[in-house]
Design a protein around this motif. Structure first.
Motif, short mmCIF file in Angstrom:
data_model
loop_
_atom_site.label_atom_id
_atom_site.label_comp_id
_atom_site.label_asym_id
_atom_site.label_seq_id
_atom_site.Cartn_x
_atom_site.Cartn_y
_atom_site.Cartn_z
N GLU A 85 0.83 -1.20 0.00
CA GLU A 85 0.00 0.00 0.00
C GLU A 85 0.87 1.26 0.00
OE1 GLU A 85 -3.59 0.68 0.36
OE2 GLU A 85 -3.56 -1.26 -0.62
N ILE A 86 1.90 1.28 0.82
CA ILE A 86 2.78 2.44 0.89
C ILE A 86 3.40 2.73 -0.47
CG2 ILE A 86 4.97 3.28 1.85
CD1 ILE A 86 4.20 1.85 4.47
N TYR A 87 3.84 1.68 -1.13
CA TYR A 87 4.45 1.84 -2.45
C TYR A 87 3.43 2.31 -3.48
CZ TYR A 87 7.01 0.72 -6.72
OH TYR A 87 7.62 0.79 -7.94
N LYS A 88 2.25 1.71 -3.47
CA LYS A 88 1.22 2.06 -4.45
C LYS A 88 0.73 3.50 -4.27
CE LYS A 88 0.77 -1.76 -6.85
NZ LYS A 88 1.01 -1.78 -8.32
N ILE A 89 0.63 3.95 -3.02
CA ILE A 89 0.24 5.33 -2.77
C ILE A 89 1.28 6.28 -3.34
CG2 ILE A 89 -0.06 7.06 -0.96
CD1 ILE A 89 -2.48 5.29 -1.34
N LYS A 90 2.55 5.93 -3.12
CA LYS A 90 3.63 6.77 -3.63
C LYS A 90 3.60 6.84 -5.16
CE LYS A 90 8.67 7.29 -3.56
NZ LYS A 90 9.96 6.71 -3.08
N MET A 91 3.19 5.75 -5.81
CA MET A 91 3.15 5.71 -7.27
C MET A 91 1.85 6.29 -7.83
SD MET A 91 6.11 4.57 -7.84
CE MET A 91 6.00 4.46 -9.62
N PHE A 140 7.80 0.60 -13.68
CA PHE A 140 8.92 1.13 -14.44
C PHE A 140 9.55 0.13 -15.41
CE2 PHE A 140 10.16 0.06 -10.09
CZ PHE A 140 11.17 -0.86 -10.28
N ILE A 141 9.07 -1.12 -15.40
CA ILE A 141 9.44 -2.09 -16.44
C ILE A 141 8.15 -2.77 -16.89
CG2 ILE A 141 11.76 -2.48 -15.48
CD1 ILE A 141 10.79 -5.16 -14.43
N PRO A 142 8.14 -3.52 -17.99
CA PRO A 142 6.90 -4.14 -18.46
C PRO A 142 6.21 -4.98 -17.39
CG PRO A 142 8.59 -4.30 -20.13
CD PRO A 142 9.27 -3.74 -18.91
#
Length: 255
Positions: free
Chosen positions: A81-87, A154-156
């Motif tokens: 979740e933390i990563y997805k929010i950042k993205m 950032f990659i396929p």
């Protein structure tokens, strides 16, 4: 008469296995309809869900081993979740004291509820598996699936390649479950899809009650994209791999 009894018995145990997920959606609904004084909504949800977990454990509905699995999934989900929010994949726009890097701590329970269901239904229906591929292939595949949730920004996106690998790796794997005195079986990949589909339905309910918002839902709620079913399909696989391996380790210790 027997098929009806079997269906009722199966439905009862499925319903009992869904107690924690139902508690989550019930809390989301009530907290969206009723304003809790002196508490932000996200904070109140966390307190209520912690209380539900405590009651389930003290009442025997959840075992200590199952609590540990739920904690693992809570951490896995929170990191994602933390990563997805950042993205910018989705957001939690409401305020709250129990937010970490923009993510309310209760959000990990969304993932933990999947683990709760898996553990509960496994125990209640005396589930087992045949043709399990083993820790190494299953673990590597589960790790690759989890990693892809991060790297596809950032990659396929390799989700469809991973889905094909799931079919290959678990081609011979069947779930065995018992309803009263009768044993049934189902291909594991079919079970993956069915659980993923029902989680997608639940996700539509959650976003409707503002548990979180996707970018296209900020101007008004709309149905979650069908493509999310594949995401939940892959996430369920991670859940099953971890739960199945822990069950296998526990059974080995008893022997």
């Amino acid at each position: 008469m027997k098929p009806i009894l079997q269906l009722l018995h199966f439905g009862y145990h499925q319903a009992m296995s869904c107690i924690f997920p139902v508690a989550i959606f019930g809390t989301l609904f009530l907290s969206s309809a009723i304003e809790i004084p002196f508490l932000h909504r996200y904070d109140a949800i966390l307190i209520i869900l912690l209380l539900v977990q405590y009651i389930m454990y003290r009442s025997g509905l959840e075992t200590w081993d199952e609590i540990k699995v739920i904690c693992v999934f809570h951490l896995i989900g929170l990191l994602l979740e933390i990563y997805k929010i950042k993205m910018g994949s989705w957001s939690y726009p409401e305020p709250g004291y129990t937010k970490l890097l923009g993510v309310p701590l209760y959000s990990g329970f969304m993932y933990a509820s999947v683990a709760s269901f898996m553990c509960q239904v496994w125990r209640r229906l005396k589930m087992d598996m045949t043709g399990w591929p083993g820790l190494v292939p299953a673990g590597l595949l589960g790790g690759a699936i989890y990693l892809n949730f991060f790297t596809h920004h950032f990659i396929p996106d390799f989700r469809w390649w991973l889905t094909a690998l799931v079919v290959i790796v678990f081609w011979k794997t069947w779930i065995l479950f018992r309803v009263r005195e009768t044993t049934y079986r189902m291909p594991l990949t079919v079970a993956f899809f069915l659980v993923g589909f029902f989680i997608w339905l639940a996700e539509n309910i959650a976003t409707f009650f503002n548990a979180w918002k996707y970018p296209d839902q900020h101007l008004g709620w709309q149905m979650v994209s069908f493509s999310k079913i594949s995401s939940w399909f892959l996430l369920v696989i991670i859940s099953v791999i971890i739960v199945a391996q822990l069950k296998h380790v526990k059974a080995s210790r008893k022997n």
